[in-house]
Every structure is written in C-alpha cells, then in structure tokens.
Design a protein around this motif. Structure first.
Motif, PDB file in Angstrom:
ATOM      1  N   UNK A   1       0.847  -1.181   0.000  1.00  0.00           N
ATOM      2  CA  UNK A   1       0.000   0.000   0.000  1.00  0.00           C
ATOM      3  C   UNK A   1       0.889   1.239   0.000  1.00  0.00           C
ATOM      4  N   UNK A   2       0.335   2.349  -0.353  1.00  0.00           N
ATOM      5  CA  UNK A   2       1.104   3.584  -0.453  1.00  0.00           C
ATOM      6  C   UNK A   2       0.683   4.601   0.608  1.00  0.00           C
ATOM      7  N   UNK A   3       0.347   4.123   1.772  1.00  0.00           N
ATOM      8  CA  UNK A   3       0.004   4.983   2.897  1.00  0.00           C
ATOM      9  C   UNK A   3      -1.193   5.889   2.603  1.00  0.00           C
ATOM     10  N   UNK A   4      -2.111   5.397   1.782  1.00  0.00           N
ATOM     11  CA  UNK A   4      -3.310   6.175   1.488  1.00  0.00           C
ATOM     12  C   UNK A   4      -4.555   5.538   2.084  1.00  0.00           C
ATOM     13  N   UNK A   5      -4.440   4.308   2.568  1.00  0.00           N
ATOM     14  CA  UNK A   5      -5.586   3.623   3.152  1.00  0.00           C
ATOM     15  C   UNK A   5      -5.072   2.529   4.080  1.00  0.00           C
ATOM     16  N   UNK A   6      -5.934   2.067   4.957  1.00  0.00           N
ATOM     17  CA  UNK A   6      -5.564   0.972   5.843  1.00  0.00           C
ATOM     18  C   UNK A   6      -5.526  -0.342   5.057  1.00  0.00           C
ATOM     19  N   UNK A   7      -4.689  -1.246   5.508  1.00  0.00           N
ATOM     20  CA  UNK A   7      -4.595  -2.552   4.866  1.00  0.00           C
ATOM     21  C   UNK A   7      -4.665  -3.645   5.929  1.00  0.00           C
ATOM     22  N   UNK A   8      -5.173  -4.793   5.513  1.00  0.00           N
ATOM     23  CA  UNK A   8      -5.173  -5.984   6.349  1.00  0.00           C
ATOM     24  C   UNK A   8      -4.093  -6.924   5.840  1.00  0.00           C
ATOM     25  N   UNK A   9      -3.230  -7.372   6.723  1.00  0.00           N
ATOM     26  CA  UNK A   9      -2.180  -8.311   6.355  1.00  0.00           C
ATOM     27  C   UNK A   9      -2.450  -9.630   7.059  1.00  0.00           C
ATOM     28  N   UNK A  10      -2.613 -10.694   6.281  1.00  0.00           N
ATOM     29  CA  UNK A  10      -2.892 -12.001   6.858  1.00  0.00           C
ATOM     30  C   UNK A  10      -2.548 -13.083   5.844  1.00  0.00           C
ATOM     31  N   UNK A  11      -2.452 -14.311   6.322  1.00  0.00           N
ATOM     32  CA  UNK A  11      -2.271 -15.453   5.450  1.00  0.00           C
ATOM     33  C   UNK A  11      -0.937 -15.476   4.719  1.00  0.00           C
ATOM     34  N   UNK A  12      -0.854 -16.368   3.731  1.00  0.00           N
ATOM     35  CA  UNK A  12       0.382 -16.563   2.986  1.00  0.00           C
ATOM     36  C   UNK A  12       0.782 -15.317   2.210  1.00  0.00           C
ATOM     37  N   UNK A  13      -0.172 -14.688   1.533  1.00  0.00           N
ATOM     38  CA  UNK A  13       0.155 -13.492   0.756  1.00  0.00           C
ATOM     39  C   UNK A  13       0.621 -12.351   1.653  1.00  0.00           C
ATOM     40  N   UNK A  14      -0.036 -12.208   2.806  1.00  0.00           N
ATOM     41  CA  UNK A  14       0.343 -11.153   3.727  1.00  0.00           C
ATOM     42  C   UNK A  14       1.743 -11.351   4.274  1.00  0.00           C
TER      43      UNK A  14
ATOM     44  N   UNK B   1      10.645  -8.811  13.347  1.00  0.00           N
ATOM     45  CA  UNK B   1      10.208  -9.527  12.154  1.00  0.00           C
ATOM     46  C   UNK B   1       9.810 -10.964  12.500  1.00  0.00           C
ATOM     47  N   UNK B   2      10.518 -11.559  13.440  1.00  0.00           N
ATOM     48  CA  UNK B   2      10.166 -12.912  13.867  1.00  0.00           C
ATOM     49  C   UNK B   2       8.793 -12.937  14.500  1.00  0.00           C
ATOM     50  N   UNK B   3       8.485 -11.929  15.322  1.00  0.00           N
ATOM     51  CA  UNK B   3       7.184 -11.894  15.980  1.00  0.00           C
ATOM     52  C   UNK B   3       6.057 -11.726  14.965  1.00  0.00           C
ATOM     53  N   UNK B   4       6.187 -10.764  14.050  1.00  0.00           N
ATOM     54  CA  UNK B   4       5.154 -10.545  13.044  1.00  0.00           C
ATOM     55  C   UNK B   4       4.957 -11.810  12.211  1.00  0.00           C
ATOM     56  N   UNK B   5       6.053 -12.445  11.842  1.00  0.00           N
ATOM     57  CA  UNK B   5       5.953 -13.679  11.057  1.00  0.00           C
ATOM     58  C   UNK B   5       5.241 -14.777  11.843  1.00  0.00           C
ATOM     59  N   UNK B   6       5.565 -14.889  13.113  1.00  0.00           N
ATOM     60  CA  UNK B   6       4.945 -15.911  13.955  1.00  0.00           C
ATOM     61  C   UNK B   6       3.443 -15.690  14.080  1.00  0.00           C
ATOM     62  N   UNK B   7       3.045 -14.444  14.260  1.00  0.00           N
ATOM     63  CA  UNK B   7       1.619 -14.134  14.384  1.00  0.00           C
ATOM     64  C   UNK B   7       0.865 -14.468  13.100  1.00  0.00           C
ATOM     65  N   UNK B   8       1.450 -14.115  11.954  1.00  0.00           N
ATOM     66  CA  UNK B   8       0.798 -14.392  10.680  1.00  0.00           C
ATOM     67  C   UNK B   8       0.753 -15.894  10.398  1.00  0.00           C
ATOM     68  N   UNK B   9       1.801 -16.612  10.761  1.00  0.00           N
ATOM     69  CA  UNK B   9       1.802 -18.062  10.601  1.00  0.00           C
ATOM     70  C   UNK B   9       0.748 -18.717  11.478  1.00  0.00           C
TER      71      UNK B   9
END
Length: 277
Positions: free
Chosen positions: A151-164, A201-209
C-alpha cells in the motif's frame, strides 16, 4: 468514543541517550488520549540517569524499573510487558523506542484502528524518518520499504495469510515500535530472545503463521529516529545484523513450508531484503 477505550500500556526500554528519552516521554505526556500508562525499563547497566529523568517529570502515569543486569532487547521488552500486565492490565500494549518521538495522536489513532478492526491482533502505523535533530531525513532502506509495501500509505490494509506474510518478508514494512497489540489475543512472554536484530520480524511472522491478522493504518503518527548510536547502526557496522537476518530467513522459510505458506517460503528463500540492505 476513542478515549473511552480501556487503558493503553506503553513500554519504553532504555539503553542510552537520556536526552532522547526525555523527548519521548514529553511526547507521551502530550497525547490527545489520556487513558495510558507507561513503564520505562532501564536496561543500560549504568547509572540512574533514566531514573532521574522519569522522576523529574513527576507523572504518576510513568513508572521506572531497572533490570539488575543487561538483558538485551527481547527480554527487556518482555519484562516491561509483564509489568504492565501485572499492575495495570491494559487492553492494548506497545513497545516504543526511547530515542523516537510520538506524534500527539499516536495513541488515539491506534485506539481508533483497534476499535475499527476488533479481530486484528495488532495495528501498526506509518512513520516519518528523522535525524538526531528531529528533522526529516532520507533513508534508502526506508525508501525501499515504502515502495515494496502493498500500500502507499493512502488507506488501511489488512495483512494475513500466505500473501500477507510474503509481503512482509519481501519488504519488512512493519515498523515494530508503532505496533500495538490487543492483550486478549497475545500470550506472554511475547518476544523471542533468540534474536537481536530480527526480533520484531520474527514476531510478526509468527503471528501471521498462527493465522492472525494485523492492520496497517496510513496515519503518520510516529517519528522514527535514525542515528549513528542506535543498535541498528552498530549491528550493521559489524555485519552482525546480516548474519542473523540470513539465519532468520532460512529458518522462517522452513516454517512456512511446514505451514503450507508456499509464497512466503519462496520469498524468504530469496533473501531479498537482506540483499537490498
């Protein structure tokens, strides 16, 4: 309605640079949201300059504690979160950097985003990169992160799953000190002391996994200070950060394969962000 949300707890780990610590705490006192508490965790292993600064503010919302020995990033952060959980039971928690600055609406914007996204475990915000004198500066790594973010800081985004997770591993666009967590969704200790540079980065990755969702908001409510005396610069100069980042990406690639996160496993194996750094 945002100010009616339950208490926001902030951990400020301290290692050095007393003047920056004072600036951070003053920016906290100037928040538009009043429902917050803070603990400064002194991990400097030196004298009590941080204690004097906290005492000079005479603000009952700010508590000072000191580790008997230097614990390092992850353990120090965990100590602060445990303290907040034990004595204040906040609904939201964040770990900020002592040498950064909060915009006046940092807490309020974070609270709003959590209310708007009740199922998200975490919220992160946009940052303005500044120098030692609090002036905007150009940072090539942050320039790259901005342009590889989904995203380009113009709207909120949801990050989840494999793509996220793949997008995070590709660009590492989540600035850890802007992240606030819903305490009902996390378990303590939160941060893994195995890592120094890759701890966030490890924490964010762990949460998404684990199937969680994090939300990025376009609000520039945090001033992220880059200077020669911070830990990132020191670990970069010694190349220690690259050794750890390579080890992390190799490990997370295996974990992604085991979880069926094929996109993320491929991105991790390419070491794109490490190569760019």
């Amino acid at each position: 309605k945002y100010l009616q949300m339950a208490r926001f707890g902030i951990v400020v780990p301290f290692f050095s640079n007393e003047a920056y610590l004072l600036e951070m705490l003053c920016s906290l006192e100037n928040q538009t949201s009043v429902d917050w508490v803070c603990v400064v965790v002194d991990d400097s292993g030196r004298d009590n300059q941080a204690k004097l600064i906290v005492g000079s503010l005479t603000n009952e919302k700010i508590t000072y504690i000191k580790n008997e020995t230097n614990l390092g990033l992850a353990k120090c952060w965990n100590v602060g979160l445990e303290y907040l959980s034990t004595y204040f039971s906040p609904s939201l928690v964040a770990v900020v950097h002592a040498d950064d600055v909060l915009e006046a609406n940092f807490i309020e914007s974070s609270q709003k985003a959590h209310i708007d996204n009740p199922n998200a475990i975490a919220v992160h915000a946009s940052v303005t990169v500044v120098d030692e004198d609090n002036k905007k500066r150009f940072s090539f790594p942050d320039f790259i992160k901005f342009h590889v973010a989904p995203y380009k800081h113009s709207r909120s985004i949801l990050t989840s799953g494999d793509s996220g997770l793949a997008s995070v591993l590709r660009g590492n666009f989540v600035f850890c000190p802007t992240v606030s967590f819903k305490t009902k969704f996390i378990s303590l200790p939160l941060f893994n002391p195995q890592w120094k540079m890759a701890v966030d980065l490890e924490l964010i990755s762990r949460l998404l996994l684990d199937g969680q969702t994090i939300v990025g908001i376009p609000d520039f409510v945090y001033r992220y200070r880059r200077h020669r005396n911070n830990l990132t610069s020191q670990l970069t100069d010694t190349t220690a950060r690259f050794v750890e980042e390579i080890a992390f990406y190799k490990q997370v690639s295996v974990e992604c394969k085991e979880k069926g996160f094929q996109k993320s496993a491929l991105v991790a194996s390419r070491l794109t962000m490490v190569r760019l750094h």
